[in-house]
Design a protein around this motif. Structure first.
Motif, PDB file in Angstrom:
ATOM      1  N   SER A 147     -63.437  30.603 -10.233  1.00  0.00           N
ATOM      2  CA  SER A 147     -63.737  29.392 -10.751  1.00  0.00           C
ATOM      3  C   SER A 147     -63.072  28.832  -9.604  1.00  0.00           C
ATOM      4  O   SER A 147     -62.428  27.705 -10.334  1.00  0.00           O
ATOM      5  N   PRO A 148     -62.708  28.623  -8.345  1.00  0.00           N
ATOM      6  CA  PRO A 148     -61.964  27.631  -8.007  1.00  0.00           C
ATOM      7  C   PRO A 148     -62.666  26.433  -7.612  1.00  0.00           C
ATOM      8  O   PRO A 148     -64.081  26.518  -7.249  1.00  0.00           O
ATOM      9  N   ALA A 149     -61.973  25.235  -7.692  1.00  0.00           N
ATOM     10  CA  ALA A 149     -63.247  23.411  -7.491  1.00  0.00           C
ATOM     11  C   ALA A 149     -63.483  23.110  -7.462  1.00  0.00           C
ATOM     12  O   ALA A 149     -63.610  23.464  -8.719  1.00  0.00           O
ATOM     13  N   GLY A 150     -64.544  22.985  -7.163  1.00  0.00           N
ATOM     14  CA  GLY A 150     -66.257  22.480  -7.366  1.00  0.00           C
ATOM     15  C   GLY A 150     -66.880  23.415  -8.499  1.00  0.00           C
ATOM     16  O   GLY A 150     -67.112  23.313  -9.411  1.00  0.00           O
ATOM     17  N   GLY A 151     -66.198  25.171  -8.245  1.00  0.00           N
ATOM     18  CA  GLY A 151     -66.405  26.119  -9.492  1.00  0.00           C
ATOM     19  C   GLY A 151     -66.321  25.802 -10.906  1.00  0.00           C
ATOM     20  O   GLY A 151     -66.427  25.719 -11.662  1.00  0.00           O
ATOM     21  N   CYS A 152     -64.754  25.395 -10.602  1.00  0.00           N
ATOM     22  CA  CYS A 152     -63.552  24.764 -12.221  1.00  0.00           C
ATOM     23  C   CYS A 152     -64.507  24.000 -12.642  1.00  0.00           C
ATOM     24  O   CYS A 152     -64.568  23.579 -13.622  1.00  0.00           O
ATOM     25  N   LEU A 153     -64.810  22.699 -12.037  1.00  0.00           N
ATOM     26  CA  LEU A 153     -65.990  21.862 -11.843  1.00  0.00           C
ATOM     27  C   LEU A 153     -66.660  21.726 -12.964  1.00  0.00           C
ATOM     28  O   LEU A 153     -66.982  21.427 -13.939  1.00  0.00           O
TER      29      LEU A 153
ATOM     30  N   GLU B 135     -57.430  22.107  -4.966  1.00  0.00           N
ATOM     31  CA  GLU B 135     -57.766  21.024  -3.840  1.00  0.00           C
ATOM     32  C   GLU B 135     -56.325  20.583  -3.538  1.00  0.00           C
ATOM     33  O   GLU B 135     -56.448  21.202  -1.633  1.00  0.00           O
ATOM     34  N   THR B 136     -55.558  20.644  -3.909  1.00  0.00           N
ATOM     35  CA  THR B 136     -53.761  20.058  -3.298  1.00  0.00           C
ATOM     36  C   THR B 136     -53.634  21.394  -2.194  1.00  0.00           C
ATOM     37  O   THR B 136     -53.115  21.075  -1.359  1.00  0.00           O
ATOM     38  N   GLN B 137     -54.065  22.237  -2.782  1.00  0.00           N
ATOM     39  CA  GLN B 137     -52.855  23.412  -1.370  1.00  0.00           C
ATOM     40  C   GLN B 137     -54.089  23.179  -0.340  1.00  0.00           C
ATOM     41  O   GLN B 137     -53.792  24.584   0.836  1.00  0.00           O
ATOM     42  N   LEU B 138     -55.064  22.858  -0.518  1.00  0.00           N
ATOM     43  CA  LEU B 138     -56.033  22.603   0.941  1.00  0.00           C
ATOM     44  C   LEU B 138     -55.612  21.564   1.734  1.00  0.00           C
ATOM     45  O   LEU B 138     -56.542  21.511   2.676  1.00  0.00           O
ATOM     46  N   GLY B 139     -54.929  21.484   1.108  1.00  0.00           N
ATOM     47  CA  GLY B 139     -54.532  19.322   1.656  1.00  0.00           C
ATOM     48  C   GLY B 139     -54.885  18.640   1.885  1.00  0.00           C
ATOM     49  O   GLY B 139     -55.206  17.570   2.171  1.00  0.00           O
ATOM     50  N   ILE B 140     -55.935  18.203   0.754  1.00  0.00           N
ATOM     51  CA  ILE B 140     -57.170  17.777   0.044  1.00  0.00           C
ATOM     52  C   ILE B 140     -57.349  16.992  -1.243  1.00  0.00           C
ATOM     53  O   ILE B 140     -56.271  17.836  -1.946  1.00  0.00           O
ATOM     54  N   VAL B 141     -57.594  15.774  -1.715  1.00  0.00           N
ATOM     55  CA  VAL B 141     -57.412  16.114  -3.307  1.00  0.00           C
ATOM     56  C   VAL B 141     -58.548  16.148  -4.206  1.00  0.00           C
ATOM     57  O   VAL B 141     -59.625  15.429  -3.598  1.00  0.00           O
TER      58      VAL B 141
ATOM     59  N   GLN C 143     -50.218  18.613 -19.083  1.00  0.00           N
ATOM     60  CA  GLN C 143     -51.303  20.095 -18.364  1.00  0.00           C
ATOM     61  C   GLN C 143     -51.671  19.785 -16.411  1.00  0.00           C
ATOM     62  O   GLN C 143     -51.298  20.254 -16.076  1.00  0.00           O
ATOM     63  N   ALA C 144     -52.808  18.419 -16.557  1.00  0.00           N
ATOM     64  CA  ALA C 144     -53.339  18.064 -16.128  1.00  0.00           C
ATOM     65  C   ALA C 144     -52.557  17.907 -14.450  1.00  0.00           C
ATOM     66  O   ALA C 144     -52.815  18.001 -13.643  1.00  0.00           O
ATOM     67  N   GLU C 145     -51.468  16.622 -15.308  1.00  0.00           N
ATOM     68  CA  GLU C 145     -50.830  16.303 -13.426  1.00  0.00           C
ATOM     69  C   GLU C 145     -50.332  17.240 -13.053  1.00  0.00           C
ATOM     70  O   GLU C 145     -49.955  17.965 -11.928  1.00  0.00           O
ATOM     71  N   LYS C 146     -49.546  18.331 -13.583  1.00  0.00           N
ATOM     72  CA  LYS C 146     -49.038  19.980 -12.907  1.00  0.00           C
ATOM     73  C   LYS C 146     -50.147  20.285 -12.734  1.00  0.00           C
ATOM     74  O   LYS C 146     -49.403  20.914 -11.330  1.00  0.00           O
ATOM     75  N   ALA C 147     -50.850  20.606 -13.117  1.00  0.00           N
ATOM     76  CA  ALA C 147     -51.688  21.744 -12.236  1.00  0.00           C
ATOM     77  C   ALA C 147     -52.306  20.227 -11.173  1.00  0.00           C
ATOM     78  O   ALA C 147     -52.974  21.870 -10.595  1.00  0.00           O
ATOM     79  N   LEU C 148     -52.844  19.761 -11.368  1.00  0.00           N
ATOM     80  CA  LEU C 148     -53.561  18.659  -9.522  1.00  0.00           C
ATOM     81  C   LEU C 148     -52.665  18.744  -8.699  1.00  0.00           C
ATOM     82  O   LEU C 148     -52.888  18.818  -8.102  1.00  0.00           O
ATOM     83  N   ILE C 149     -51.096  18.547  -9.213  1.00  0.00           N
ATOM     84  CA  ILE C 149     -50.090  17.910  -8.119  1.00  0.00           C
ATOM     85  C   ILE C 149     -49.873  19.366  -7.512  1.00  0.00           C
ATOM     86  O   ILE C 149     -50.031  19.158  -6.221  1.00  0.00           O
ATOM     87  N   ALA C 150     -49.774  20.724  -8.486  1.00  0.00           N
ATOM     88  CA  ALA C 150     -49.909  21.404  -7.394  1.00  0.00           C
ATOM     89  C   ALA C 150     -51.231  22.157  -6.690  1.00  0.00           C
ATOM     90  O   ALA C 150     -50.852  23.312  -6.074  1.00  0.00           O
ATOM     91  N   GLY C 151     -52.129  21.872  -7.499  1.00  0.00           N
ATOM     92  CA  GLY C 151     -52.789  22.559  -6.970  1.00  0.00           C
ATOM     93  C   GLY C 151     -53.695  24.428  -7.448  1.00  0.00           C
ATOM     94  O   GLY C 151     -53.981  25.271  -6.646  1.00  0.00           O
ATOM     95  N   ARG C 152     -52.652  24.783  -8.484  1.00  0.00           N
ATOM     96  CA  ARG C 152     -52.800  25.606  -9.727  1.00  0.00           C
ATOM     97  C   ARG C 152     -54.030  26.254  -9.662  1.00  0.00           C
ATOM     98  O   ARG C 152     -55.065  25.507 -10.271  1.00  0.00           O
TER      99      ARG C 152
END
Ligand SMILES: CC/C=C\C/C=C\C/C=C\CCC/C=C/C(=O)SCCNC(=O)CCNC(=O)[C@H](O)C(C)(C)COP(=O)(O)OP(=O)(O)OC[C@H]1O[C@@H](n2cnc3c(N)ncnc32)[C@H](O)[C@@H]1OP(=O)(O)O
Length: 277
Positions: A128-134, A154-160, A177-186
Motif C-alpha cells: 500500500s504505497p503512496a496513494g494506496g496508503c492515502l 514520495e520522497t524516495q521518488l524525488g517528489i513531495v 513520527q509523521a515528520e520522520k516517515a515523510l522526510i524519509a519517504g519510509r
C-alpha cells in the motif's frame, strides 16, 4: 450508472447483492441483512489509481451515501497489492487537461472517502504505497495482512507528498513520527506499521482480515449513528476544509510539478525500472 449483475443468496441467514460499476473496476457487494458494503478495487495487476478507477470509486461512494450505507470495507481483489498508489502513466507526459481532470478526480474521491458519515475500514490485503496508503489512511480503521509494505514513499521518488496526504498521516501517527516517515519517504512492514499505529490490527490471512473488518463495523454500527458521525466529521473537518478551500491551489501545485522536465525524467526511469523488475 450501476448495473445489477447478480443476486446471490448465501445460506439461509444472509443475502448479498453484488453490484459492479459498469467498468468493473470496483466490485461492490452489499449484505442485504446488515447493509454492510464491501468495496473491492479490481484493476489488475496492482490497482494503480488512474482516472477511471478513481471515478468508479467516487461513483460508488456517492451511491453508498445516497443509500445510507451503515458501514463499508475497502479492500482489493489483488493478491499482492491493496493499491500501488497513483497511476504513474496518468502523470507521464499528460496534456494539461488530462492532468487537471485526473487530479481533480483524486481530490473528489478523497473528499468523499474521508468524510463518510458511516464507519469505514481498510482491509489491507497487500502492499500500500503512496496513494494506496492515502486510501487506507482515509478509512477510520486499518487492518493489514503480514509481510506487506505501507507508507508514503514520495520522497524516495524525488517528489513531495501533497499536504493533505501528509495531514492524513500526521492525524494518525502524530507529528514526530509523521515528520520522520515523510522526510524519509519510509515504507513500513505491516509489523512496523502496527507498532507506530499506522495500522490498528494485523490479520493472519484474508479470511481473518475480513472477519476483523466485520467485527470493527459491528461495534461501530452499535453506536448512535448521528452522534458517531458528528464526532468523526468534527475530527476531520480541518483537514478536509484545507483541501476543499484550496482545491485550485492544490491542482496548480500538481500541474507545476508534473510538467517539470526533471519530474518527467524520474517518472520515465521509474516506470522503466518497474517494468524491468
Ligand atoms: C516519480 C515521480 C512521480 C510522480 C510525479 C508527479 C507529480 C508530482 C506531484 C505531486 C505528487 C504526487 C503524489 C504521488 C503519489 C503516488 O501515489 S505516486 C505512485 C507511487 N507508487 C509506487 O511507488 C509503487 C510502485 N509499484 C511497486 O512498488 C510495485 O509494483 C508493488 C509493490 C505495488 C507491487 O509489486 P508486484 O506485485 O511485484 O508488481 P510489479 O511491480 O511487477 O507491477 C506489476 C505491473 O504494474 C505496474 N505498476 C506498478 N505500480 C504502478 C503504478 N503506481 N502506476 C502504474 N503502473 C504500475 C508495473 O509497471 C508492472 O507493469 P507491467 O510490467 O506488468 O507492464
Amino acid at each position: 450508472m450501476f448495473v445489477l449483475r447478480q443476486c446471490l443468496t448465501l445460506g439461509t441467514k444472509s443475502s448479498i447483492r453484488n453490484f459492479s460499476a459498469t467498468t468493473n473496476l470496483v466490485n461492490l457487494t452489499i449484505n442485504e441483512d446488515t447493509g454492510v458494503a464491501i468495496m473491492e478495487l479490481n484493476k489488475p495487476p496492482v490497482n494503480s489509481l488512474n482516472y477511471e478507477l478513481l471515478e468508479a470509486m467516487h461513483r460508488t461512494l456517492v451511491k453508498l451515501e445516497n443509500e445510507k450505507c451503515p458501514g463499508m470495507i475497502l479492500t482489493s481483489s489483488s493478491r499482492s497489492t491493496f493499491s500501488a498508489g497513483l497511476d504513474l502513466l496518468e502523470m507521464y507526459k499528460p496534456t494539461v487537461d488530462k492532468a487537471r481532470r485526473f487530479w481533480s478526480m483524486l481530490q473528489n474521491t478523497w473528499i468523499k472517502l474521508y468524510s463518510t458519515p458511516y464507519p469505514t475500514v481498510a482491509a489491507i490485503n497487500g502492499h500500500s504505497p503512496a496513494g494506496g496508503c492515502l486510501l487506507a489512511m482515509s478509512c477510520e480503521h486499518r487492518i493489514m495482512v503480514p509481510d506487506k509494505m505501507i507508507g508514503l514513499n514520495e520522497t524516495q521518488l524525488g517528489i513531495v507528498a501533497p499536504q493533505w496526504f501528509q495531514d492524513c498521516m500526521r492525524n494518525i501517527i502524530g507529528e514526530r513520527q509523521a515528520e520522520k516517515a515523510l522526510i524519509a519517504g519510509r515504507m513500513f512492514t505491516s509489523e512496523e506499521a502496527l507498532k507506530i499505529g499506522l495500522v490498528d490490527e494485523l490479520a493472519t490471512d484474508k479470511e481473518d482480515l475480513m472477519q476483523k473488518a466485520h467485527d470493527f463495523l459491528d461495534e461501530q454500527m452499535g453506536l448512535p449513528p448521528l452522534a458517531r458521525s458528528v464526532v468523526k466529521v468534527g475530527f476531520r473537518k480541518d483537514t478536509l476544509s484545507k483541501l476543499i478551500n484550496g482545491r485550485e491551489a492544490d491542482i496548480k501545485m500538481f500541474l507545476d510539478n508534473v510538467f517539470q522536465p526533471k519530474v518527467q525524467e524520474s517518472l520515465e526511469n521509474y516506470i522503466q525500472m518497474l517494468k524491468k523488475k
